[in-house]
Design a protein around this motif. Structure first.
Motif, PDB file in Angstrom:
ATOM      1  N   GLU A   1      20.454  55.977  11.426  1.00  0.00           N
ATOM      2  CA  GLU A   1      21.439  56.069  10.343  1.00  0.00           C
ATOM      3  C   GLU A   1      20.910  55.397   9.070  1.00  0.00           C
ATOM      4  O   GLU A   1      20.738  54.185   9.028  1.00  0.00           O
ATOM      5  N   PRO A   2      20.673  56.168   7.996  1.00  0.00           N
ATOM      6  CA  PRO A   2      20.104  55.573   6.784  1.00  0.00           C
ATOM      7  C   PRO A   2      21.113  54.819   5.922  1.00  0.00           C
ATOM      8  O   PRO A   2      20.720  53.964   5.137  1.00  0.00           O
ATOM      9  N   ASP A   3      22.395  55.133   6.051  1.00  0.00           N
ATOM     10  CA  ASP A   3      23.393  54.487   5.211  1.00  0.00           C
ATOM     11  C   ASP A   3      23.708  53.094   5.757  1.00  0.00           C
ATOM     12  O   ASP A   3      24.177  52.968   6.903  1.00  0.00           O
ATOM     13  N   PRO A   4      23.472  52.031   4.991  1.00  0.00           N
ATOM     14  CA  PRO A   4      23.659  50.668   5.507  1.00  0.00           C
ATOM     15  C   PRO A   4      25.080  50.384   5.987  1.00  0.00           C
ATOM     16  O   PRO A   4      25.269  49.695   6.990  1.00  0.00           O
ATOM     17  N   GLU A   5      26.078  50.898   5.279  1.00  0.00           N
ATOM     18  CA  GLU A   5      27.459  50.629   5.688  1.00  0.00           C
ATOM     19  C   GLU A   5      27.795  51.349   6.986  1.00  0.00           C
ATOM     20  O   GLU A   5      28.453  50.780   7.868  1.00  0.00           O
ATOM     21  N   GLU A   6      27.372  52.591   7.108  1.00  0.00           N
ATOM     22  CA  GLU A   6      27.610  53.316   8.347  1.00  0.00           C
ATOM     23  C   GLU A   6      26.875  52.667   9.511  1.00  0.00           C
ATOM     24  O   GLU A   6      27.396  52.562  10.624  1.00  0.00           O
ATOM     25  N   ARG A   7      25.686  52.218   9.219  1.00  0.00           N
ATOM     26  CA  ARG A   7      24.890  51.565  10.261  1.00  0.00           C
ATOM     27  C   ARG A   7      25.553  50.262  10.708  1.00  0.00           C
ATOM     28  O   ARG A   7      25.624  49.963  11.903  1.00  0.00           O
TER      29      ARG A   7
ATOM     30  N   GLU B   1      13.954  61.858   0.366  1.00  0.00           N
ATOM     31  CA  GLU B   1      15.383  62.154   0.389  1.00  0.00           C
ATOM     32  C   GLU B   1      15.862  62.498   1.792  1.00  0.00           C
ATOM     33  O   GLU B   1      16.982  62.153   2.185  1.00  0.00           O
TER      34      GLU B   1
ATOM     35  N   GLN C   1      14.639  61.241   4.441  1.00  0.00           N
ATOM     36  CA  GLN C   1      14.383  60.040   5.251  1.00  0.00           C
ATOM     37  C   GLN C   1      13.269  60.236   6.284  1.00  0.00           C
ATOM     38  O   GLN C   1      13.103  59.410   7.178  1.00  0.00           O
TER      39      GLN C   1
END
Length: 510
Positions: free
Chosen positions: A450-456, A71, A73
């Motif tokens: 950055e783990p969030d794909p959209e933010e990345r 969780e 990461q």
């Protein structure tokens, strides 16, 4: 198959042994310490990795039958496939995974690929936990066969890794076992009867025939002496193959390789330290002509630093379009007016030898395009690749054509070109442009964790727009990568890794 059969007269061929042609000569077969297509192709056949990818960007089980990302990461837990063995019959354990990851982290040329890995714990023989200094979203893609071969520690352990005899006689756990290597001529692999995936591979064996002359290789495919060629990139070669009745010629796959052809500026030298000059050259060349005529429509447009097949590529980038009036205005504003001799300045342009359609031909076209603007390009050829690489790595250039690959995740193959911390002396395919932008450094640092794909994706979108606007590099095209095979060959490698993926479905119709 007369010509090849004569060379391989001492090699008994199985009923379903395919002969592949290549111009790539492997120095050895240990992909844990060596990059490059020549090593990656056999590595993906001889060794298995924790994960694999097919025709999308979704990881699938391979040696790891399942995995969990913590969780926070900061760790990834791999649960290994039970009863998987190396080619010598020894079981694959978490200790082998830990040894392999440490080996790759400490020795592989892609230094950023596993840099955040601090340790790998092995609570039991089938569980490996990868611990990270910070979140590392590139890690799952880095577990692909060509990038993370799992080595048997009992074979490759010890202080002599670079000179280990197994580098030339490899022992892995992949779908094919190593049989022999006759350097400069061929290497032979045979089906692994104990492979842990059912019904794979389908072939009895592979023979990879090495050609010094690409034309001889094409003629051998035409005549039936070989069955398939991978990674064909020459425009005239592709057109010739497409004209052969019954020949399969496909550009499907290879998205993760992401090979870009570009023009790079030495920003440490005037006039290329001025963004207006770099932009002017972007507007001064007709890239559409290069794509449609010189590349015959066989190469995709490269809009920016991330290859078009990547999920992080931003299709909204505004490219440089041919506009010589705007180019002239920019050059005037930068303080480079047309002199009495009709010249604004003279610059030297290098190009990679041996790839004329991507290199020399583009350089010659640029020379003719920029001359009316008052820019005199002096083309400098190199006798061989090492000479060119030495010049560029030591910043002994004004402008150069170059081919650089994305290698799947931007952390692995993109960051190296733009991070100011990677401006190095004597290292090819580092930040040889001497490009430095504080916002780009920050964006790449944030995107790397950055783990969030959209933010990345948003971070990479901003990065791409900045780089295209500041133009340390002008992006020309994605290198065409085609597979050509005779009609009876089935199951062509069309994953995102293409030719450097395991050939699990490759077969021949009876």
């Amino acid at each position: 198959m007369m010509a090849v059969a004569l060379v391989l007269s001492a090699v008994p061929l199985g009923a379903e042994t395919l002969i592949l042609g290549t111009t790539q000569v492997p120095r050895h077969f240990n992909g844990a310490i060596q990059s490059g297509i020549a090593t990656m192709m056999p590595t993906a056949q001889i060794f298995a990795s924790p994960l694999r990818y097919e025709d999308d960007w979704t990881p699938r089980p391979y040696l790891a039958q399942s995995w969990e990302v913590a969780e926070d990461q900061l760790s990834v837990t791999l649960h290994l496939t039970p009863d998987a063995t190396f080619h010598d019959g020894m079981p694959i354990t978490s200790a082998d995974v830990a040894f392999s990851i440490r080996t790759i982290r400490d020795n592989h040329p892609f230094a950023s690929m596993l840099a955040p890995v601090t340790s790998v714990s092995t609570p039991d023989p089938l569980t490996a936990i990868i611990h990270l200094a910070h979140p590392h979203p590139a890690l799952l893609l880095a577990m692909s066969p060509a990038l993370m071969p799992i080595l048997p520690e009992h074979i490759y352990g010890g202080p002599d890794l670079a000179d280990n005899p197994a580098n030339l006689k490899p022992v892995g756990s992949g779908p094919f076992r190593f049989v022999e290597y006759r350097q400069g001529d061929h290497y032979r692999l045979e089906r692994n009867p104990d492979f842990f995936l059912p019904d794979a591979p389908r072939l009895d064996g592979l023979i990879v025939k090495i050609f010094s002359d690409p034309m001889t290789m094409l003629l051998s495919l035409e005549s039936g002496e070989i069955d398939m060629i991978l990674l064909v990139s020459g425009v005239h070669d592709i057109q010739r193959l497409q004209a052969i009745p019954g020949m399969q010629v496909s550009d499907a796959g290879h998205e993760a390789i992401g090979p870009l052809n570009w023009i790079a500026f030495n920003m440490g030298k005037p006039p290329f330290d001025d963004v207006r000059v770099r932009q002017a050259i972007g507007f001064g060349i007709d890239k559409r002509y290069i794509l449609d005529q010189m590349m015959a429509g066989l190469a995709r447009d490269a809009l920016g630093p991330i290859a078009p097949g990547s999920p992080f590529a931003d299709a909204g980038i505004e490219p440089y379009t041919y506009d010589p009036v705007r180019a002239a205005d920019l050059l005037d504003a930068a303080g480079y007016p047309v002199g009495a001799d009709g010249l604004r300045f003279t610059a030297r342009m290098d190009f990679i030898p041996g790839v004329p359609e991507q290199g020399r031909n583009v350089a010659e076209y640029m020379k003719s395009q920029l001359a009316p603007l008052g820019i005199a390009l002096e083309l400098r050829s190199a006798p061989d690749f090492p000479t060119w690489a030495q010049r560029i790595a030591t910043h002994d250039f004004d402008i150069t054509q170059d081919n650089v690959f994305n290698w799947g995740d931007p952390v692995i193959g993109v960051h190296r070109t733009y991070l100011s911390s990677n401006i190095r002396e004597g290292v090819i395919w580092s930040n040889t442009q001497r490009y430095s932008d504080a916002e780009v450094d920050d964006l790449l640092a944030r995107a790397a964790t950055e783990p969030d794909p959209e933010e990345r994706a948003a971070l990479y979108a901003r990065f791409q727009h900045i780089v295209v606007e500041e133009a340390p590099i002008l992006f020309i095209n994605e290198l065409p990568l085609y597979t050509a095979a005779r009609a009876e060959v089935t199951g062509l490698p069309q994953s995102i890794w293409g030719a450097i993926s395991p050939y699990l479905t490759l077969d021949r119709e009876p």
